[in-house]
Write a protein that holds these residues in place. Structure first.
Motif, PDB file in Angstrom:
ATOM      1  N   ASP A   9       0.829  -1.198   0.000  1.00  0.00           N
ATOM      2  CA  ASP A   9       0.000   0.000   0.000  1.00  0.00           C
ATOM      3  C   ASP A   9       0.869   1.255   0.000  1.00  0.00           C
ATOM      4  N   ASP A  10       0.271   2.364  -0.487  1.00  0.00           N
ATOM      5  CA  ASP A  10       0.957   3.667  -0.499  1.00  0.00           C
ATOM      6  C   ASP A  10       2.275   3.580  -1.252  1.00  0.00           C
ATOM      7  N   ASP A  14       3.467  10.393  -4.707  1.00  0.00           N
ATOM      8  CA  ASP A  14       2.448  11.342  -5.182  1.00  0.00           C
ATOM      9  C   ASP A  14       1.506  10.618  -6.144  1.00  0.00           C
ATOM     10  N   PRO A  15       0.628   9.775  -5.627  1.00  0.00           N
ATOM     11  CA  PRO A  15      -0.248   8.993  -6.501  1.00  0.00           C
ATOM     12  C   PRO A  15      -1.256   9.844  -7.273  1.00  0.00           C
ATOM     13  N   ASP A 102     -10.407   5.547  -3.948  1.00  0.00           N
ATOM     14  CA  ASP A 102     -11.041   4.573  -3.062  1.00  0.00           C
ATOM     15  C   ASP A 102     -12.559   4.598  -3.143  1.00  0.00           C
ATOM     16  N   ARG A 164      -7.394  -0.767  -4.032  1.00  0.00           N
ATOM     17  CA  ARG A 164      -7.233   0.366  -3.141  1.00  0.00           C
ATOM     18  C   ARG A 164      -6.328   1.359  -3.835  1.00  0.00           C
ATOM     19  N   ASN A 166      -3.508   3.551  -4.967  1.00  0.00           N
ATOM     20  CA  ASN A 166      -2.062   3.537  -4.721  1.00  0.00           C
ATOM     21  C   ASN A 166      -1.590   2.224  -4.107  1.00  0.00           C
ATOM     22  N   ARG A 167      -2.350   1.164  -4.306  1.00  0.00           N
ATOM     23  CA  ARG A 167      -1.907  -0.179  -3.898  1.00  0.00           C
ATOM     24  C   ARG A 167      -1.234  -0.853  -5.084  1.00  0.00           C
TER      25      ARG A 167
END
Length: 201
Positions: A9-10, A14-15, A102, A164, A166-167
């Motif tokens: 995740d994440d 800067d997604p 999301d 999700r 930026n996953r």
């Protein structure tokens, strides 16, 4: 040994910038390759340092796989239909970065077991392939994957990795898998992913 599945995740710092760049790409129906639902971006979306980051994560050097749609984005809306379903990726390692927000995300990426054979992937060596009764990997893929790709009754879902924003998921590409259904009615609300196909570095 490469991990079968990694979920991070994440991933991007800067997604939202990456999402804006992905939405700004051209998704020309004439550029579509394959039987998947939705549209492929005509140009790639490079991510700085991607191969180095993934190499560090998986513990093996990787490089862009030639003759693939590595770094391209795919946009799939609710109304989009394809001609294929469960499949494998002909590369060393695969990745998918989710760029849908999301509040729009539905489904994710699913992994399957083939009910008739009990297989959840194409075996990685000739001896294991021979033990399945098939002469080679191509014969197995043709009879199992290509034959039953869209026949839901022939598959048992074993894992779902939910979408999700930026996953990043990384996985062995010879596992039987499929994207979740498209959603949304516009590029801003649809299923937006960044595709990665790696060769051994």
């Amino acid at each position: 040994m490469l991990p079968s599945l990694i979920v991070l995740d994440d991933f991007l710092a800067d997604p939202h910038a990456a999402r804006r760049r992905a939405l700004a790409l051209d998704y020309d129906p004439k550029f579509k390759r394959g039987n998947y639902p939705g549209l492929l971006s005509t140009n790639p979306l490079p991510i700085q340092g991607l191969e180095a980051s993934v190499s560090k994560i998986v513990g093996r050097p990787v490089a862009p796989a030639p003759d693939t749609t590595h770094n391209h984005c795919r946009l799939t809306l609710k109304a989009d239909k394809g001609k294929s379903g469960v499949h494998v990726d002909p590369c060393f390692y695969s990745g998918i970065l989710y760029l849908s927000l999301d509040e729009h995300c539905r489904g994710g990426t699913d992994f399957f077991r083939h009910r008739r054979t009990g297989l959840d992937a194409v075996p990685g060596d000739p001896a294991r392939i021979a033990a399945t009764g098939y002469a080679d990997a191509n014969a197995l893929i043709e009879d199992v994957v290509n034959r039953d790709t869209t026949n839901a009754a022939r598959w048992e879902r074993t894992t779902r990795v939910p979408m999700r924003f930026n996953r990043l998921i990384l996985f062995k590409p010879w596992q039987f898998h499929n994207a979740g259904p498209g959603f949304g009615s516009s590029p801003e609300t649809g299923r937006l992913v960044h595709l990665m196909f790696f060769a051994a570095g």
